[in-house]
Scaffold this active site. Structure first.
Site, mmCIF file in Angstrom:
data_model
loop_
_atom_site.group_PDB
_atom_site.id
_atom_site.type_symbol
_atom_site.label_atom_id
_atom_site.label_comp_id
_atom_site.label_asym_id
_atom_site.label_seq_id
_atom_site.Cartn_x
_atom_site.Cartn_y
_atom_site.Cartn_z
ATOM 1 N N SER A 1 5.084 132.280 10.767
ATOM 2 C CA SER A 1 4.889 133.699 11.064
ATOM 3 C C SER A 1 6.177 134.326 11.589
ATOM 4 O O SER A 1 6.296 135.541 11.664
ATOM 5 C CB SER A 1 3.802 133.855 12.125
ATOM 6 O OG SER A 1 4.292 133.388 13.372
ATOM 7 N N GLY A 2 7.140 133.465 11.968
ATOM 8 C CA GLY A 2 8.340 133.999 12.594
ATOM 9 C C GLY A 2 8.188 134.052 14.105
ATOM 10 O O GLY A 2 9.103 134.382 14.830
ATOM 11 N N GLY A 3 7.006 133.708 14.602
ATOM 12 C CA GLY A 3 6.797 133.607 16.043
ATOM 13 C C GLY A 3 7.386 132.296 16.554
ATOM 14 O O GLY A 3 7.788 131.432 15.765
ATOM 15 N N VAL A 4 7.433 132.165 17.871
ATOM 16 C CA VAL A 4 8.085 130.996 18.461
ATOM 17 C C VAL A 4 7.401 129.693 18.023
ATOM 18 O O VAL A 4 8.064 128.746 17.597
ATOM 19 C CB VAL A 4 8.025 131.079 20.012
ATOM 20 C CG1 VAL A 4 8.782 129.928 20.636
ATOM 21 C CG2 VAL A 4 8.559 132.410 20.495
ATOM 22 N N HIS B 1 -8.084 117.392 42.875
ATOM 23 C CA HIS B 1 -7.184 117.568 41.726
ATOM 24 C C HIS B 1 -5.735 117.745 42.182
ATOM 25 O O HIS B 1 -5.326 118.862 42.503
ATOM 26 C CB HIS B 1 -7.617 118.802 40.919
ATOM 27 C CG HIS B 1 -8.867 118.589 40.141
ATOM 28 N ND1 HIS B 1 -8.883 118.048 38.877
ATOM 29 C CD2 HIS B 1 -10.163 118.798 40.468
ATOM 30 C CE1 HIS B 1 -10.122 117.959 38.443
ATOM 31 N NE2 HIS B 1 -10.914 118.406 39.399
ATOM 32 N N SER C 1 5.215 128.705 15.542
ATOM 33 C CA SER C 1 5.272 128.184 14.174
ATOM 34 C C SER C 1 6.725 127.880 13.794
ATOM 35 O O SER C 1 6.994 126.951 13.026
ATOM 36 C CB SER C 1 4.624 129.142 13.171
ATOM 37 O OG SER C 1 5.286 130.367 13.126
ATOM 38 N N SER C 2 7.675 128.613 14.359
ATOM 39 C CA SER C 2 9.085 128.355 14.036
ATOM 40 C C SER C 2 9.527 127.002 14.575
ATOM 41 O O SER C 2 10.194 126.228 13.886
ATOM 42 C CB SER C 2 9.984 129.428 14.657
ATOM 43 O OG SER C 2 9.632 130.691 14.163
ATOM 44 N N CYS D 1 -10.900 112.957 39.975
ATOM 45 C CA CYS D 1 -12.210 113.590 39.900
ATOM 46 C C CYS D 1 -13.209 112.725 39.113
ATOM 47 O O CYS D 1 -13.565 111.662 39.574
ATOM 48 C CB CYS D 1 -12.078 115.005 39.353
ATOM 49 S SG CYS D 1 -13.543 115.982 39.697
#
Ligand code: XMP
Length: 510
Positions: free
Chosen positions: A222-225, A168, A227-228, A81
């Site tokens: 945070s214990g989220g995927v 594209h 940040s872990s 493009c």
């Protein structure tokens, strides 16, 4: 290992291009066009270069350009493009704009017999999105594809291995897009398909080990995927120089805080500071019922707690974040030094100053992050954890938040999740949880009248959470969950199931 450079000119699909390359097991590195010089490109010995699309016109004064010396490096180039137009412009062709030359959406393209189009039918559908077009090819280039409106929908200088496509290939709407990229990688650049996710891990660890040598790094876990995974990756690179601060706002699900602490401190041996801030948050939230107000308070309080905690940690030079690629798009194309604006809990403090910010997962999509997580040995239940909103249970308790309501909701939610797990429904239900309503209802237990809260169970099936269907859970699962909740959780006398899709409903109730 062969590497492809994705030279970023500001297009929307740049990470998608990189991802498509990685899907072919070839490593792709994205660099903004103004952060890498021709000499650096030469020194890295890339197997190929892809010029991305971009929103500009090559004749705009401020539009991104590049040193034409790149064309003489002998490295194959594919322009997409804007990248195609830039390539034409740099090589001496002409790019024009005419009112009737724009093409948007699915377009029929005819291609010639050419290495780039090897084994591709002469007519297929491609995805176009442009208003400028190449009106005159550069010297030594030939046109190799056309559409009704675009005479040079693709071009090449085979001798110098310079290729350009106006459409594209990276989006799925281009029927043979993947095939075209494959031809570029394997027929033209002669790449070997030998890259694996383990290589990403190894390279990142080495890169950050070198980059962050002797520096202290702070990460809000945070214990989220995301940040872990970022934490475990960086811990491998810098060891105890990584400090993780886990702010437990008291709005997490049953046992979640302990699980996070146990996983990162005991299993991975990280320096983890858990801040038990439930009281602080509850105090701020006392009497608040408006959902947006709740979110704002939680975001602000999170920043304050994080700030207070960081002050006690001495000098820290680097802030690490678990930003992943979809976050980068959502918050608008950012410079890597900008803290993501929509961070789960409202952003991180700008009063804390860091010399640099690192985001090791910035180029990855969620499923790739999960793959990295698995390879790093992060427990399955964490890697495949369903999404959980930053403000936590605060937006699942309608009305005022109290410790009692939190306790009741945690128990009901845990039971519902247990029943979904017992019925092995995690792959059909993408997000499922309980909500505590702000009203009470009459019931009967034994011979006595009860008057307790109403819990609503919510489960949605979705790919992207932008739209969602309510999950057709088997009646038996709903029945068991309902029986257990009313029987085991004191304070709930009635259970209902939410059968609203999104739209018109949102996933969360608040
Ligand atoms: P909605 O309710 O907007 O949710 O349909 C879509 C997805 O976003 C999550 N969600 C949030 N995540 N902070 C977050 O980090 C929030 O304030 C928030 N609100 C909703 C929700 O759980 C679902 O996955």
């Amino acid at each position: 290992m062969d590497k492809i450079l994705v030279l970023d000119f500001g297009g929307q699909y740049n990470q998608l291009i990189a991802r498509r390359v990685r899907e072919q097991r070839v490593y792709a590195e994205i660099k903004p066009y103004n952060r890498i010089t021709v000499d650096e490109i030469k020194a890295t010995a890339y197997a190929g270069i892809i010029f991305t699309g971009g929103p500009n016109s090559v004749y705009d004064d401020l539009s991104p350009h590049y040193d034409p010396a790149i064309l003489g490096l002998g490295i194959p180039i594919l322009g997409i493009c804007y990248g195609d137009q830039l390539l034409a412009y740099m090589a001496g062709g002409t790019v024009s704009n005419a009112e009737n030359s724009s093409e948007y959406g699915k377009t029929i393209v005819q291609v010639d017999n050419n290495q780039l189009f090897k084994n591709i039918p002469s007519e297929s559908i491609c995805w176009m999105s442009h208003s400028d077009y190449i009106s005159q090819l550069p010297e030594n280039f030939i046109g190799i594809a056309r559409t009704e409106k675009c005479k040079f929908a693709a071009m090449c200088d085979e001798e110098r291995k310079l290729y350009g496509v106006q459409f594209h290939p990276e989006v799925t709407h281009s029927e043979y897009g993947n095939h075209i990229l494959k031809n570029f990688l394997f027929e033209i650049c002669k790449c070997k398909a030998d890259w694996k996710m383990e290589d990403f891990i190894e390279e990142s660890v080495e890169f950050y080990r070198e980059k962050l040598k002797g520096k202290r790094v702070l990460l809000a876990l945070s214990g989220g995927v995301d940040s872990s995974v970022a934490a475990v990756l960086l811990h491998k690179a810098v060891g105890d120089n990584l400090l993780c601060v886990f702010v437990d706002h008291g709005l997490l699900r049953k046992d979640e805080g302990d699980f996070v602490e146990q996983t990162f401190r005991n299993r991975f041996g990280m320096s983890l500071i858990r801040v038990n801030a439930q009281e602080r948050f509850l105090k701020k939230l006392s009497g608040v019922t408006d959902p947006e107000h709740k979110r704002k308070i939680i975001g602000e309080e999170f920043i304050r707690v994080f700030e207070d905690e960081s002050k006690n940690l001495g000098e820290i030079q680097v802030l690490a974040q678990g930003t992943i690629y979809p976050d980068v798009i959502e918050s608008g194309k950012g410079d890597s030094a900008v803290i993501k604006s929509h961070h789960n809990v409202g952003g991180l403090p700008d009063v804390l100053s860091f010399d640099e910010i690192v985001e090791p997962l910035r180029e990855l999509f969620k499923d790739e992050v999960r793959e990295v997580g698995e390879k790093l040995g992060i427990p399955h239940e964490l890697v495949w954890r369903q999404p959980f909103p930053g403000p936590g249970l605060a937006v699942r308790i309608l009305g005022q938040i109290t410790e009692e309501k939190l306790e009741i909701l945690r128990e009901a939610d845990a039971i519902f999740r247990e029943e979904i797990a017992a019925a092995h429904l995690e792959s059909v239900a993408n997000q499922y949880f309980a909500v505590l309503l702000d009203s009470k209802s009459v019931g009967v237990m034994g011979d006595a009248r009860t008057y307790g809260y109403v819990a609503a169970l919510r489960s949605v099936s979705t790919d992207d959470f932008m739209t969602a269907e309510w999950t057709r859970l088997p009646y038996e699962v709903l029945e068991k969950a309902s029986n257990r909740i009313t029987g085991e959780v004191r304070g709930i006398s009635r259970v209902v199931y939410d059968i609203t899709s999104k739209p018109p409903g949102t996933v969360e109730w608040e």
